[in-house]
Design a protein around this motif. Structure first.
Motif, short mmCIF file in Angstrom:
data_model
loop_
_atom_site.label_atom_id
_atom_site.label_comp_id
_atom_site.label_asym_id
_atom_site.label_seq_id
_atom_site.Cartn_x
_atom_site.Cartn_y
_atom_site.Cartn_z
N UNK A 23 -2.05 -10.20 6.35
CA UNK A 23 -3.54 -10.27 6.32
C UNK A 23 -3.81 -11.68 5.35
N UNK A 24 -5.24 -12.10 5.82
CA UNK A 24 -5.52 -13.51 5.02
C UNK A 24 -6.66 -13.17 4.22
N UNK A 25 -6.82 -13.89 3.00
CA UNK A 25 -7.85 -13.82 2.12
C UNK A 25 -8.72 -14.89 2.24
N UNK A 26 -8.34 -15.87 3.14
CA UNK A 26 -9.23 -17.26 3.67
C UNK A 26 -8.15 -17.95 4.42
N UNK A 27 -8.82 -18.82 5.21
CA UNK A 27 -7.76 -19.78 5.89
C UNK A 27 -6.72 -20.34 5.15
N UNK A 32 -3.35 -19.70 -4.03
CA UNK A 32 -3.68 -20.41 -5.42
C UNK A 32 -4.74 -21.65 -4.74
N UNK A 33 -4.41 -22.21 -3.87
CA UNK A 33 -5.30 -23.46 -3.41
C UNK A 33 -6.57 -22.89 -2.90
N UNK A 34 -6.60 -21.38 -2.66
CA UNK A 34 -7.81 -21.02 -2.11
C UNK A 34 -8.75 -20.50 -3.53
N UNK A 35 -8.07 -19.95 -4.10
CA UNK A 35 -8.41 -19.26 -5.32
C UNK A 35 -9.32 -20.34 -6.44
#
Length: 192
Positions: A178-182, A30-33
């Protein structure tokens, strides 16, 4: 709190969406999005309402809480093709604004990791922060597993180590994360 489970109706859509947004707000994904915490919950809710309404139409939404849900599970039956939400692309762009590309990236990564075998897909399991760690998530999982799976496997993408551990206690087996971002990792899990 009693764990009386009921099937949500369209009248529950906004309350279920707000519950999911509140429960998911602190997650790394959520923080990435939506990096801006001041609007994160609102933007997340804009995407979540699309999926909750779609599940109410073609999937299953189970809730705990009579007047206002305190826990919710949003499922789709992938033992047959599931159509996309109506006008998804336009609705997603309108809901997510400047973070639209991040939501598109999330969708692409989730889709590329989604199994092709027939299964039930748990898109969201959310419990209000004031009611977490009281067995409500487990009650919702057990309910679906015993009433709806019909011997089919189930799949989900856990978004935190705590949720991953909860699902493992319910028979879900981890697949490579898997990662969508760091800082935004998912743990795909399969329940045979």
């Amino acid at each position: 709190m009693s764990a009386a489970i009921r099937t949500a109706t369209s009248a529950d859509a906004v309350a279920v969406t707000e519950l999911i947004a509140q429960a998911f707000e602190p997650l790394g994904a959520s923080a990435y999005l939506v990096p801006d915490l001041s609007v994160r919950r609102e933007v997340l809710a804009g995407q979540f309402i699309i999926m909750v309404e779609h599940a109410l139409a073609v999937g299953q939404v189970d809730v705990i809480g009579a007047a206002s849900p305190v826990a919710a599970a949003v499922w789709f039956d992938h033992t047959a093709p599931v159509p996309p939400p109506p006008d998804y692309d336009n609705r997603l762009k309108a809901a997510t604004g400047q973070w639209h590309s991040r939501f598109l990236h999330l969708d692409e990564v989730l889709e590329s990791n989604h199994p092709t075998e027939p299964h039930h897909f748990l898109l969201f399991l959310a419990v209000h922060p004031d009611h977490q760690n009281h067995g409500l998530g487990s009650a919702l999982l057990d309910h679906h597993h015993t009433t709806a799976l019909g011997g089919n496997p189930a799949y989900l993408d856990a978004a935190s180590p705590a949720s991953r551990d909860l699902y493992a206690r319910h028979g879900y087996e981890g697949r490579p994360p898997y990662d969508i971002a760091a800082g935004a990792r998912f743990w795909p899990m399969w329940r045979p």
